[in-house]
Design a protein around this motif. Structure first.
Motif, mmCIF file in Angstrom:
data_model
loop_
_atom_site.group_PDB
_atom_site.id
_atom_site.type_symbol
_atom_site.label_atom_id
_atom_site.label_comp_id
_atom_site.label_asym_id
_atom_site.label_seq_id
_atom_site.Cartn_x
_atom_site.Cartn_y
_atom_site.Cartn_z
ATOM 1 N N GLY A 311 0.383 -0.986 -0.104
ATOM 2 C CA GLY A 311 0.158 0.161 0.049
ATOM 3 C C GLY A 311 0.821 1.144 -0.020
ATOM 4 N N SER A 312 0.516 2.452 1.116
ATOM 5 C CA SER A 312 1.376 3.536 0.755
ATOM 6 C C SER A 312 2.699 3.584 1.861
ATOM 7 N N HIS A 313 2.533 2.127 2.566
ATOM 8 C CA HIS A 313 3.540 1.645 3.789
ATOM 9 C C HIS A 313 4.784 1.199 3.375
ATOM 10 N N GLY A 314 5.359 1.397 2.304
ATOM 11 C CA GLY A 314 6.421 0.736 1.702
ATOM 12 C C GLY A 314 7.436 0.926 1.958
ATOM 13 N N ILE A 315 7.786 1.784 1.980
ATOM 14 C CA ILE A 315 8.587 2.374 2.911
ATOM 15 C C ILE A 315 9.530 1.738 4.138
#
Length: 347
Positions: A311-315
């Motif tokens: 999702g938007s928390h890949g880092i």
């Protein structure tokens, strides 16, 4: 024969390759750069969901691993792409300030929420109710990261830039064969491109299109990341990345006027200075219905694996999940049930 083939080179692919390199495994990478999510993302790492002042899923476990991973990767590549920046959450009301203090009093949130509010001294920002400062945050220059890593892969003759053709993958007992390259394992880290993968497209990836604009605002002079209804991310030279939108209906990387206008409208409630739009980007986030990653071995072919769905928390998720998958393959350490694809393939 190599130990691994990796298909895709976003955050997931890079993190998995680094596990292979550090453990002296031989590998090759296939990447045609068709999936843009990691490259166009804002690059933020932030352990807090700032809409509700809650901890992101297992962020307290993931963040230390991610911090060490990117520090070591910077040293290995001799490139600086990790910038420690504060995130300031704009409060819309006194009630939001009170909710912030309540959250900051919780044991798991204390390390990340500063209880000293930040007054707005930037006349180009509209923030009459002050800001809350989030700690342990920053920004990755993902484009520089990927460019540097691909350069190293090319130097080591590990990179193939052709599009992967699933019809040419031959699965043998104990290894796979692809265009005369043999590997003991193949790991697919394709982001939303997984939907074209016949071995893993049964998994329930939804996908969420995100669009950003880049603005030039000479009067703004802001060095911190500002979060209101959108993120405002300083890039230097009076440039700022603004985003992002969320659209589950569209499944493409094409920019739209509707999303651009949505971001401009939201900027209007934050900025009190002129700006011009200098760029507009879009990408598909690999989101899953239950908001958990997709990690594990194929139910029939054990040497086919997937690492996806961040999702938007890949880092923050990628280094932690990549390490988990590597240890699962090499040492049979069970995957966390919440992210194992077994939660879908065994039902």
């Amino acid at each position: 024969m190599v130990d691994y083939m990796v298909v895709g080179l976003g955050l997931a692919g890079t993190a998995f390759c680094e596990n292979l390199r550090k453990n002296n495994k031989t590998f090759v990478v296939f990447n045609d750069q068709s999936q843009t999510s990691s490259r166009v993302a804002g690059g933020l790492y932030n352990p807090i969901i700032l809409k509700r002042f809650t901890l992101s899923w297992r962020a307290d476990e993931q963040l230390p691993i991610a911090t060490e991973f990117y520090t070591q990767l910077e040293q290995f590549l001799n490139v600086r792409f990790d910038e420690k920046l504060n995130v300031l959450r704009k409060f819309a009301s006194i009630e939001e300030q009170n909710l912030w203090f309540e959250a900051a009093d919780k044991e798991k949130l204390k390390p990340y929420l500063d209880t000293k509010l930040v007054s707005n001294e930037n006349t180009s920002l509209k923030a009459p109710h002050q800001f809350g400062k989030v700690l342990e945050t920053g920004k990755l220059d993902t484009k520089l990261l990927f460019k540097s890593y691909m350069k190293w892969l090319e130097k080591e003759n590990k990179l193939y830039t052709a599009t992967f053709d699933y019809s040419q993958l031959i699965i043998e007992e104990g290894f796979v064969n692809y265009q005369n390259i043999k590997a003991k394992h193949i790991v697919f880290t394709e982001g939303f491109g997984m939907m074209q993968n016949p071995y893993f497209n049964h998994l329930p990836m939804q996908g969420s299109k995100g669009e950003y604009i880049v603005i030039k605002a000479k009067e703004l002079k802001e060095t911190r990341i500002i979060k209101s209804s959108i993120f405002l991310i300083p890039l230097g030279d009076d440039l700022y990345k603004v985003g992002a939108t969320y659209n589950r209906g569209q499944k493409n990387n094409t920019t739209t006027e509707k999303a651009k206008n949505e971001l401009i409208d939201k900027l209007g409630s934050l900025l009190d200075c002129p700006f011009e739009i200098v760029d507009h980007e879009a990408g598909m986030r690999p989101t899953v219905k239950d908001r958990r990653p997709l990690v594990g071995k194929h139910p029939k072919y054990a040497n086919l694996c997937v690492l996806n769905g961040f999702g938007s928390h890949g880092i923050t998720i990628a280094p932690w999940a990549a390490k988990s998958l590597y240890e699962h393959i090499e040492h049979q350490i069970p995957l966390l049930e919440e992210m194992s694809i077994g939660r879908f393939t065994t039902n």
